[in-house]
Design a protein around this motif. Structure first.
Motif, PDB file in Angstrom:
ATOM      1  N   PHE A  38      -8.628  36.804 -42.006  1.00 51.06           N
ATOM      2  CA  PHE A  38      -9.683  37.794 -42.237  1.00 51.06           C
ATOM      3  C   PHE A  38     -11.017  37.101 -42.515  1.00 51.06           C
ATOM      4  O   PHE A  38     -12.046  37.465 -41.933  1.00 51.06           O
ATOM      5  CB  PHE A  38      -9.322  38.702 -43.414  1.00 51.06           C
ATOM      6  CG  PHE A  38     -10.480  39.508 -43.922  1.00 51.06           C
ATOM      7  CD1 PHE A  38     -10.889  40.651 -43.245  1.00 51.06           C
ATOM      8  CD2 PHE A  38     -11.183  39.113 -45.051  1.00 51.06           C
ATOM      9  CE1 PHE A  38     -11.981  41.386 -43.704  1.00 51.06           C
ATOM     10  CE2 PHE A  38     -12.266  39.834 -45.510  1.00 51.06           C
ATOM     11  CZ  PHE A  38     -12.666  40.975 -44.838  1.00 51.06           C
ATOM     12  N   PHE A  39     -11.015  36.115 -43.398  1.00 47.49           N
ATOM     13  CA  PHE A  39     -12.245  35.398 -43.753  1.00 47.49           C
ATOM     14  C   PHE A  39     -12.823  34.685 -42.541  1.00 47.49           C
ATOM     15  O   PHE A  39     -14.020  34.756 -42.276  1.00 47.49           O
ATOM     16  CB  PHE A  39     -11.969  34.400 -44.886  1.00 47.49           C
ATOM     17  CG  PHE A  39     -13.179  33.594 -45.265  1.00 47.49           C
ATOM     18  CD1 PHE A  39     -14.191  34.148 -46.027  1.00 47.49           C
ATOM     19  CD2 PHE A  39     -13.297  32.279 -44.860  1.00 47.49           C
ATOM     20  CE1 PHE A  39     -15.314  33.406 -46.381  1.00 47.49           C
ATOM     21  CE2 PHE A  39     -14.414  31.530 -45.200  1.00 47.49           C
ATOM     22  CZ  PHE A  39     -15.418  32.100 -45.966  1.00 47.49           C
ATOM     23  N   ARG A  40     -11.981  34.008 -41.791  1.00 46.29           N
ATOM     24  CA  ARG A  40     -12.434  33.268 -40.610  1.00 46.29           C
ATOM     25  C   ARG A  40     -13.072  34.221 -39.595  1.00 46.29           C
ATOM     26  O   ARG A  40     -14.141  33.943 -39.042  1.00 46.29           O
ATOM     27  CB  ARG A  40     -11.261  32.530 -39.975  1.00 46.29           C
ATOM     28  CG  ARG A  40     -11.645  31.641 -38.819  1.00 46.29           C
ATOM     29  CD  ARG A  40     -10.446  30.913 -38.238  1.00 46.29           C
ATOM     30  NE  ARG A  40      -9.787  30.069 -39.201  1.00 46.29           N
ATOM     31  CZ  ARG A  40     -10.105  28.792 -39.433  1.00 46.29           C
ATOM     32  NH1 ARG A  40     -11.071  28.237 -38.739  1.00 46.29           N
ATOM     33  NH2 ARG A  40      -9.457  28.086 -40.317  1.00 46.29           N
ATOM     34  N   LYS A  41     -12.428  35.369 -39.347  1.00 45.59           N
ATOM     35  CA  LYS A  41     -12.963  36.337 -38.380  1.00 45.59           C
ATOM     36  C   LYS A  41     -14.278  36.940 -38.869  1.00 45.59           C
ATOM     37  O   LYS A  41     -15.213  37.130 -38.092  1.00 45.59           O
ATOM     38  CB  LYS A  41     -11.940  37.441 -38.119  1.00 45.59           C
ATOM     39  CG  LYS A  41     -10.757  36.975 -37.302  1.00 45.59           C
ATOM     40  CD  LYS A  41      -9.736  38.085 -37.132  1.00 45.59           C
ATOM     41  CE  LYS A  41      -8.484  37.574 -36.445  1.00 45.59           C
ATOM     42  NZ  LYS A  41      -7.453  38.612 -36.356  1.00 45.59           N
ATOM     43  N   LYS A  42     -14.349  37.275 -40.162  1.00 49.02           N
ATOM     44  CA  LYS A  42     -15.562  37.869 -40.720  1.00 49.02           C
ATOM     45  C   LYS A  42     -16.724  36.877 -40.655  1.00 49.02           C
ATOM     46  O   LYS A  42     -17.836  37.221 -40.253  1.00 49.02           O
ATOM     47  CB  LYS A  42     -15.305  38.291 -42.171  1.00 49.02           C
ATOM     48  CG  LYS A  42     -16.446  39.012 -42.821  1.00 49.02           C
ATOM     49  CD  LYS A  42     -16.619  40.382 -42.237  1.00 49.02           C
ATOM     50  CE  LYS A  42     -17.647  41.164 -43.025  1.00 49.02           C
ATOM     51  NZ  LYS A  42     -17.961  42.430 -42.405  1.00 49.02           N
ATOM     52  N   LEU A  43     -16.472  35.641 -41.023  1.00 46.47           N
ATOM     53  CA  LEU A  43     -17.500  34.609 -40.963  1.00 46.47           C
ATOM     54  C   LEU A  43     -17.956  34.384 -39.527  1.00 46.47           C
ATOM     55  O   LEU A  43     -19.155  34.280 -39.248  1.00 46.47           O
ATOM     56  CB  LEU A  43     -16.980  33.308 -41.575  1.00 46.47           C
ATOM     57  CG  LEU A  43     -17.965  32.155 -41.629  1.00 46.47           C
ATOM     58  CD1 LEU A  43     -19.140  32.493 -42.541  1.00 46.47           C
ATOM     59  CD2 LEU A  43     -17.267  30.898 -42.115  1.00 46.47           C
ATOM     60  N   ASN A  44     -17.007  34.329 -38.599  1.00 44.20           N
ATOM     61  CA  ASN A  44     -17.332  34.129 -37.186  1.00 44.20           C
ATOM     62  C   ASN A  44     -18.189  35.278 -36.670  1.00 44.20           C
ATOM     63  O   ASN A  44     -19.176  35.063 -35.956  1.00 44.20           O
ATOM     64  CB  ASN A  44     -16.046  33.997 -36.378  1.00 44.20           C
ATOM     65  CG  ASN A  44     -16.309  33.585 -34.952  1.00 44.20           C
ATOM     66  OD1 ASN A  44     -17.359  33.067 -34.625  1.00 44.20           O
ATOM     67  ND2 ASN A  44     -15.335  33.823 -34.096  1.00 44.20           N
ATOM     68  N   SER A  45     -17.842  36.498 -37.036  1.00 46.51           N
ATOM     69  CA  SER A  45     -18.599  37.668 -36.597  1.00 46.51           C
ATOM     70  C   SER A  45     -20.035  37.628 -37.122  1.00 46.51           C
ATOM     71  O   SER A  45     -20.992  37.854 -36.371  1.00 46.51           O
ATOM     72  CB  SER A  45     -17.890  38.931 -37.078  1.00 46.51           C
ATOM     73  OG  SER A  45     -18.668  40.069 -36.830  1.00 46.51           O
ATOM     74  N   GLN A  46     -20.194  37.327 -38.406  1.00 45.51           N
ATOM     75  CA  GLN A  46     -21.531  37.300 -39.007  1.00 45.51           C
ATOM     76  C   GLN A  46     -22.392  36.182 -38.422  1.00 45.51           C
ATOM     77  O   GLN A  46     -23.568  36.394 -38.128  1.00 45.51           O
ATOM     78  CB  GLN A  46     -21.425  37.150 -40.518  1.00 45.51           C
ATOM     79  CG  GLN A  46     -20.924  38.392 -41.205  1.00 45.51           C
ATOM     80  CD  GLN A  46     -20.813  38.219 -42.711  1.00 45.51           C
ATOM     81  OE1 GLN A  46     -20.850  37.106 -43.226  1.00 45.51           O
ATOM     82  NE2 GLN A  46     -20.680  39.321 -43.412  1.00 45.51           N
ATOM     83  N   THR A  47     -21.825  35.010 -38.268  1.00 50.99           N
ATOM     84  CA  THR A  47     -22.618  33.902 -37.736  1.00 50.99           C
ATOM     85  C   THR A  47     -22.957  34.114 -36.268  1.00 50.99           C
ATOM     86  O   THR A  47     -24.026  33.707 -35.808  1.00 50.99           O
ATOM     87  CB  THR A  47     -21.905  32.551 -37.944  1.00 50.99           C
ATOM     88  OG1 THR A  47     -20.603  32.609 -37.375  1.00 50.99           O
ATOM     89  CG2 THR A  47     -21.802  32.208 -39.423  1.00 50.99           C
TER      90      THR A  47
END
Length: 70
Positions: A38-47
């Protein structure tokens, strides 16, 4: 890192530990969620959104000019 005879870099490999970074940046929160998909996907989406915004602003014509040379 490999150098040629002129001491120029010909091969270089970086590594990045997202979990370690998340613990440094987010503290206890990073400790608990920094390893999750979840964290990896959220960070990837935001960046990714931030990168798109940057690219749009960079490629936009500048006032008094025609934008970057391509």
């Amino acid at each position: 890192m490999n150098l040629n005879s002129d001491d120029k870099i010909i091969q270089h490999k970086d590594s990045f530990d997202l979990y370690q970074w998340s613990r440094q940046v987010l503290g206890i929160t990073g400790f608990f969620i920094g390893w999750t998909p979840f964290f990896r996907k959220k960070l990837n989406s935001q960046t990714h959104k931030m990168l798109l915004t940057f690219e749009q602003n960079y490629n936009a014509p500048q006032q008094g000019g025609s934008g970057p040379i391509t």
